[in-house]
Enzyme design. Sequence first.
Site, mmCIF file in Angstrom:
data_model
loop_
_atom_site.group_PDB
_atom_site.id
_atom_site.type_symbol
_atom_site.label_atom_id
_atom_site.label_comp_id
_atom_site.label_asym_id
_atom_site.label_seq_id
_atom_site.Cartn_x
_atom_site.Cartn_y
_atom_site.Cartn_z
ATOM 1 N N CYS A 1 0.150 61.285 42.831
ATOM 2 C CA CYS A 1 0.600 61.957 41.659
ATOM 3 C C CYS A 1 1.497 62.992 41.180
ATOM 4 C CB CYS A 1 0.522 61.264 39.798
ATOM 5 S SG CYS A 1 -0.646 62.123 39.507
ATOM 6 N N GLU B 1 5.969 60.644 43.527
ATOM 7 C CA GLU B 1 4.665 59.776 44.306
ATOM 8 C C GLU B 1 4.526 59.811 45.444
ATOM 9 O OE1 GLU B 1 1.299 57.730 42.050
ATOM 10 O OE2 GLU B 1 3.118 58.470 41.550
#
Length: 369
Positions: free
Chosen positions: A326, A360
């Site tokens: 992330c 991401e």
Amino acid sequence: MATLDVNPELYQAQLADKIARLKAMFVDYSMPELEVFESPVANYRMRAEFRIWHEGDDMYYIMFNQETREKYRVDQFPAASRLINDLMPLLMDAMKGSPILRHKLFQVDFLSTLSGEILVSLLYHRQLSEEWITAAQALKQRLNDEGFNLNLIGRARKMKVVLDRDYVVENLQVNGQPYVYKQVENSFTQPNAKVAEKMLEWAVDCTQESKGDLLELYCGNGNFSLALAQNFERVLATELAKPSVEAAQFNIAANQIGNVQIIRMSAEEFTQAMEGKREFNRLKDAGVDLQSYRCNTIFVDPPRSGMDIDTCKMVQGYERILYISCNPETLQENLQVLGETHQVVRFALFDQFPYTHHMEAGVMLERKK
């Protein structure tokens, strides 16, 4: 929650910018072609949190401009799911008319699903009385009578009132196969459900024809563990947060998956156990014999801070590494270590957070020949 300009006409331009930025970040690495997984252009976010502003008899949701810190009124939030947007005005109208429900209410959190369930948390700067519980039960009944599948939570300092559940049950499709996931209030869940499905499908595709067992660190509620179990003989997964471990156990049972074992440990503790530096009673109590596992593949989905150097070194011991990040900046740092022994064979961008700078990323690495 940040200020967000949800403009579907600008979606492709903001995605192109992310693609360019991600490629530039990894230009010094030998990367394969980037696979890109788009988000719905609106109504993609399954969670939303709003502050509440009281103005005389009026009351409404607000958010804050991240740059100026100025508040602004929010009656609809295009980033959020249709379910959240449908509920927002009805919930507000009902609370406005109830002195007991509106008194010292300062925040409302929504957790919605593709399955149709929704959980609403009402946060107060006061303790909650029996009178509040009665009013909240009536509110819940009223909204469910209007067609919602809704549960309510009241929160105050050192106080939590649950009517009737503090979780939702989500249903995600992975290559046409439905998976059931318990998602607990205030626990981590993927905010963009449609992109989460694409991430699961990509991970399943990356691990086709795998041999042996899978080790997973930072497994959360078992989001990836359950979908990946089909590609491995056994899955051993670790997670530290207690509510997430309990949700993962629920999800294993609900999906009737028999080859996944979850243990409550940090990645750092597990590294010590694998290297024989420490013995952990909880492994013995759970009947886990680490020596019996033949893990050729490891899956990691670390927090924004990435993996520490010891965990990176431990991860290097596996033939194949599947890494969901992330925060591509810490992925970049970790690849400086992992790249000594492994090469990237798959590279993906998942647009979990449209119209923001957040990205991401996913990489699949194999040991260099």
